[in-house]
Write an enzyme that holds these catalytic residues in place. Structure first.
Site, short mmCIF file in Angstrom:
data_model
loop_
_atom_site.label_atom_id
_atom_site.label_comp_id
_atom_site.label_asym_id
_atom_site.label_seq_id
_atom_site.Cartn_x
_atom_site.Cartn_y
_atom_site.Cartn_z
N CYS A 77 0.06 3.93 2.99
CA CYS A 77 0.54 3.42 3.82
C CYS A 77 1.93 3.78 4.40
O CYS A 77 2.26 4.04 5.54
CB CYS A 77 0.32 1.99 3.99
SG CYS A 77 -1.42 1.44 3.85
N CYS A 99 0.68 -1.24 0.09
CA CYS A 99 0.02 -0.01 0.06
C CYS A 99 1.04 1.15 -0.39
O CYS A 99 1.43 1.62 1.13
CB CYS A 99 -1.03 0.06 1.29
SG CYS A 99 -1.86 1.55 1.54
#
Length: 308
Positions: A52, A49
């Site tokens: 993230c 991600c």
């Protein structure tokens, strides 16, 4: 708001204790149980991600700067899909803040550093709040002592004087309403809460008294404990009788017994009457102090059922 961001950076060992990688096996201990005493921010992320990779370090930095006033749990959704499913994580990054076993705040997606810092500060406040400032602090302490010692009439006068001097002092308005409740003047207490300024209408002290007033109204209409207990024993699946029994027990100051009956109702049918058992439990928890043993034990048992 608490000034948490001006503190020095924590040591590496302290950071290791404040920020943890959490799995399904440790989620209950490191998040739910830990949040009974200090707020825990849970970051649901994955190695693939992109956002993230930006949010995670910024969130860790803000949590570390809080100096132990909040903890952080990192959950890799690829390795812990069950927890992610239970928390209804549909996209990442997703962040939840837990306090006393329950999610109390959260957001999805990456945020700029200023909003991350504001989020962490807000979570810290939820777990502790701010002490009153200025010379009114001693007067508030004195009024609370009067109330604790049974002199509710004097407490009314003192809290009212403080509220007049500081019209946005939530502790003063909350204390004034609680003093009226101690005098069994429920209508007066309700009038105080209904008249608080908009700026403090959602303060924790005001919400707590709202819950106390609701419980006081229920107690006025509660049936005899013995009759309700007999009805529940005769038919353990009589959910209405069990709810009525819990309300009667609370009205009789048998708080732990009331919570236990509501937990049993939740265990038997958590969805009955639009989740009435959970709603009533939260009303009781909100009416008590966060560190009350009845609240701590009740929240832990409820969380164990929810996350089992």
């Amino acid at each position: 708001m608490m000034d948490i961001l001006g503190q020095g950076a924590a040591t590496a060992s302290a950071a290791d204790d404040v920020i943890k990688d959490v799995s399904e096996a440790t989620f209950m201990a490191d998040v739910v149980d830990a949040s009974m005493t200090v707020p825990v921010i849970v970051d649901f992320w994955a190695p693939w991600c992109g956002p993230c990779k930006t949010l995670g370090p910024a969130l860790e930095a803000a949590v570390t700067a809080a100096g132990g006033a909040v903890k952080m749990a990192k959950v890799n959704v690829d390795e812990n899909q069950m927890i992610a499913g239970q928390m209804r994580v549909q996209s990442i990054p997703t962040v939840y803040a837990f306090w006393q076993g329950q999610p109390v705040d959260g957001f999805q997606g990456a945020l700029p550093p200023s909003e991350i810092e504001a989020f962490v500060a807000r979570v810290v406040e939820a777990g502790g709040g701010a002490m009153p400032d200025g010379g009114l602090a001693d007067a508030l302490i004195a009024a609370e002592e009067m109330l604790a010692e049974g002199d509710a009439a004097s407490a009314v006068e003192t809290f009212a004087a403080i509220a007049e001097q500081d019209p946005e002092n939530a502790e003063a308005f909350g204390g004034l309403a609680r003093s009226y409740l101690a005098l069994a003047q429920v209508d007066q207490a309700e009038a105080v809460i209904n008249g608080v300024p908009e700026a403090i209408s959602a303060a924790a002290e005001i919400e707590a008294v709202r819950a106390q007033i609701e419980l006081a109204r229920q107690a006025e209409n509660a049936g005899p404990v013995a009759e309700l207990r007999a009805a529940v024993e005769a038919d353990p699946d009589n959910h209405q009788a069990r709810l009525d029994l819990a309300q009667a027990l609370h009205g009789a100051d048998q708080l732990e017994e009331a919570v236990n009956e509501l937990l049993e109702l939740f265990r038997r049918d958590r969805e009955w009457n639009e989740g009435a058992a959970k709603t009533q439990l939260f009303t009781i928890f909100e009416a008590l102090k966060p560190n009350d043993p009845v609240v701590l034990n009740g929240r832990r048992k409820l969380s164990s059922m929810i996350f089992a």
